[in-house]
Design an enzyme around this catalytic site. Sequence first.
Site, PDB file in Angstrom:
ATOM      1  N   THR A   1       0.820  -1.212   0.000  1.00  0.00           N
ATOM      2  CA  THR A   1       0.000   0.000   0.000  1.00  0.00           C
ATOM      3  C   THR A   1       0.857   1.266   0.000  1.00  0.00           C
ATOM      4  O   THR A   1       1.717   1.431   0.871  1.00  0.00           O
ATOM      5  CB  THR A   1      -0.882   0.004   1.273  1.00  0.00           C
ATOM      6  OG1 THR A   1      -1.550  -1.241   1.360  1.00  0.00           O
ATOM      7  CG2 THR A   1      -1.878   1.149   1.242  1.00  0.00           C
ATOM      8  N   GLU A   2       0.601   2.145  -0.974  1.00  0.00           N
ATOM      9  CA  GLU A   2       1.277   3.444  -1.050  1.00  0.00           C
ATOM     10  C   GLU A   2       2.801   3.302  -1.038  1.00  0.00           C
ATOM     11  O   GLU A   2       3.517   4.199  -0.613  1.00  0.00           O
ATOM     12  CB  GLU A   2       0.832   4.359   0.098  1.00  0.00           C
ATOM     13  CG  GLU A   2      -0.685   4.523   0.215  1.00  0.00           C
ATOM     14  CD  GLU A   2      -1.315   5.248  -0.961  1.00  0.00           C
ATOM     15  OE1 GLU A   2      -0.614   6.032  -1.622  1.00  0.00           O
ATOM     16  OE2 GLU A   2      -2.497   5.003  -1.233  1.00  0.00           O
ATOM     17  N   LEU A   3       3.263   2.163  -1.491  1.00  0.00           N
ATOM     18  CA  LEU A   3       4.691   1.863  -1.526  1.00  0.00           C
ATOM     19  C   LEU A   3       5.332   1.938  -0.133  1.00  0.00           C
ATOM     20  O   LEU A   3       6.512   2.256   0.026  1.00  0.00           O
ATOM     21  CB  LEU A   3       5.421   2.821  -2.485  1.00  0.00           C
ATOM     22  CG  LEU A   3       5.917   2.188  -3.802  1.00  0.00           C
ATOM     23  CD1 LEU A   3       4.818   1.457  -4.541  1.00  0.00           C
ATOM     24  CD2 LEU A   3       6.540   3.231  -4.715  1.00  0.00           C
TER      25      LEU A   3
END
Lengths: 437, 431
Positions: free
Chosen positions: B177-179
């Site tokens: 998620t979101e890097l």
Amino acid sequence: MSAGRLKVLMLGWEYPPVMAGGLGTACYGLCNALKAHADITLVLPKSSAAMVQDNLQILGVNQYGLDQAATVEQPPHRWEEIVEEVIEVPGNELHPYPISAVHKRVIEHLKFDPSDDQEVRALYETDEPYGANIMQKVAVYAEVVSKLALTKDFDIIHAHDWVTYMAGVRIKELTGKPLVVHVHSLETDRIGTQAKYMQANAVYEIERYGMTEANLCIPVSHFTKQCAADHYGINPDKCRPVYNAIDPEPTFRIDRAEGDKIVLFLGRITFQKGPEYMAETAYKVLQRYPKVVFFVAGVGDQLDQLKHRVEQLGIRDKFVFGGFLKKAQVKQVLAQADVYFMPSVSEPFGLSALEAAQFQIPCVLSTQAGVSEVMDFALKADYWDTDRFANYIYALLNYEGIRQELIEHTTENLEEMSWDRSARDVLAVYHEALTQG
Amino acid sequence: MLSKITPDYYLCTTISMAEQSPDRSNINPLCSMTNIVFYFQVHQPFRLRHYSFFNIGQSHIYEAANLNFELLNRIADRCYLPANEMLLKMIKDYGPDFKVAFSISGCALEQFEMYRPDVLDSFRRLLDTGQVELLAETYFHSLAALYSPMEFVRQVNKYKAKLKSLFGYEATTFRNTELIYDNAIATQISKLGFKQTVAEGVGSYLDAVSPTAEATHIFKAPGSNGPKLLLRQYRLSDDIAFRFTEPKWPGYPLDADKYASWLRALAIEQKAESINLFMDYETFGEHRPLSSGILDFLYFLPQAVAAYPDMKFATPSEVLSTAKPKKVYDVTKPTSWADDNRDISGWVLSHTQKDALKRVYALEEAVLAKGNEALIHQWGKLQTSDHFYYMSTKYWGDGVREVFSPYKSPFDAYINYMNVLADFEQTIKGV
């Protein structure tokens, strides 16, 4: 007096210890900070003696005509000493401009000889700054102070609220010095926007006259600037909003482990403060969260109506009416409150929210309160949106995260607010007025 | 989710802005290829409806179905369908010269199934070309990697199963998620059997002199089982995602030849192995309008890149499966692709965020004990990272930041969420 410093003729009305509302607090805070930057002559209706403190000379019209050299010089007031002496208005009624149209008509026919110094002094030798003869006081103040002004050396006139605007305009006409009017509140806040449709509402007319004639206006918020434009037709380009402030003060907390939580309402119980919206909000909160009381500190012409309303709603036992509280009592309540609630219908600023914030109380404010412009970390809704208010109050009573978040950041914000910053803003307005030509 | 506009918004790329014409004589001295890796994030949360304290215990309907429906339709028509159409055309026109990767959150997939199955079909057509890779992620686009390793495993497995059932696809590269990434997360990823992943190239963990450049190399996480990594080239990625429509930006207007010349300059300067361009898919048509010509830019990019024989498009798997990275990316604190700090402060900073996260993850045991699939699913949706991002007060009050939130304030986001969670807690206790 050092060369190059501005000389300000400041026209005030309320000032500690004679106070009825926020005007005195704001005027005091501002003058105290401004005197570091300018030489101020402050003319009030009443001062106990002519006081010279640093660069702040205070003159009372109640001393008018007396030999100034003969008066006793007093040590400078300190805020703490002053606030303990707040005068309770006779009759337990506390609203700043308690004048009805009937009164005004009667007063205007009164005979008064402003050339009689003794009679002038007697008019202001009272601890009630307003009262039934307010219009007479205002008129005589304009006459006497404009004469007084001719004997003073100053660069600019700074008039606080409508009570001093007549004097301010007169002095501007007589001396050609620029006039700055400070707008702490407006008649349209106090009695509602119908003020502008009422026949011969002298207060409204004086406000409009003062703001129109002034070189620049200093409303205490953008909200008030907008009111001046919307209800008085004042050109927004001549308005320079300057926010009120609060000086650091030690606060304390009284922990109440048991018992109901407290939602605090502090202020005059008048139409402007939105008491009916408070009652409606309280009713909604109590449907789901009964372990809370609503503490109402203050008196006003809507108090009976409010009591009646909460009775009607069946929540009278959840309301505590504290009446008018002295400063020390206010602190006691602030130290125990869990939520500060200001559902004002029209509030130029609302300094009490900053006091509450100083006591680390999360605030629920109406967006029609000027103070909401400086408090990013408060919960805000339109004054009529009691569903939203109730949702906010419920959250603050139940969810710890939001309390902590608001308190932490508001405390940081307060550090940036100071009367010195406001004074510097005002100084910039002076310079602008002086260079406008 | 779009990482927000940063103060360096108006700065040009580190690479010289000078216009460079394709120079075919200047072949990469190593005679090796530089990979250009596009990865697009597709995500739509289940936004919550206005849920007042009055609803607690009264209504178990939490989502703003109409808002989610409208937004999904809008973005499908503006972005997903036209952009997919363009990618399909590019793959047809360029053959193996063009490849991309996607990560499509489980929340987005579910909404496509419910509201726009045509979007799913469109993705299927792309997958059928064999030139599109799908990455694995947490089903609910959640922060489970930070809060519950067990829930993280469940959500990744749930997501893998979803890809299989919808597309018959087996993902081999993971993106969180979101890097959001650090060494601990790398360990979790590797335990799940993934040998490759993607992350943000964060300056403080890279060569201090030229972090942007260093991110063009292939890394691995510490430890013998550490997954191999591609790092996002944030300046060049943001040139497309943020600056493409910005007239004040010196690179404006950006065209494919100019952009390819920047890629080439970086490739030569750094002997780059892989230039990784990761961004929200919503860039194409939603964040940047189609009228800006962003899809035309995309279309001409493979042509412009093909002018340099030592650069080619590749998927993350292609690059990573054969790579033998020596460089170790040692990340001790969680990083992400958001904001200027590229940390997790957008989701986990304020008291409100921490409080909400603590409370939702505290329910884990009780929710699982119920053994009720619907409740477990609801709990998962309440973990979606967007809910917490909406609560961010990091830039509140400065009046500058664009916030992609359905709420008027971060406080409203928190209060609304907590009201919903209070009802959910009651349900868990009561069922």
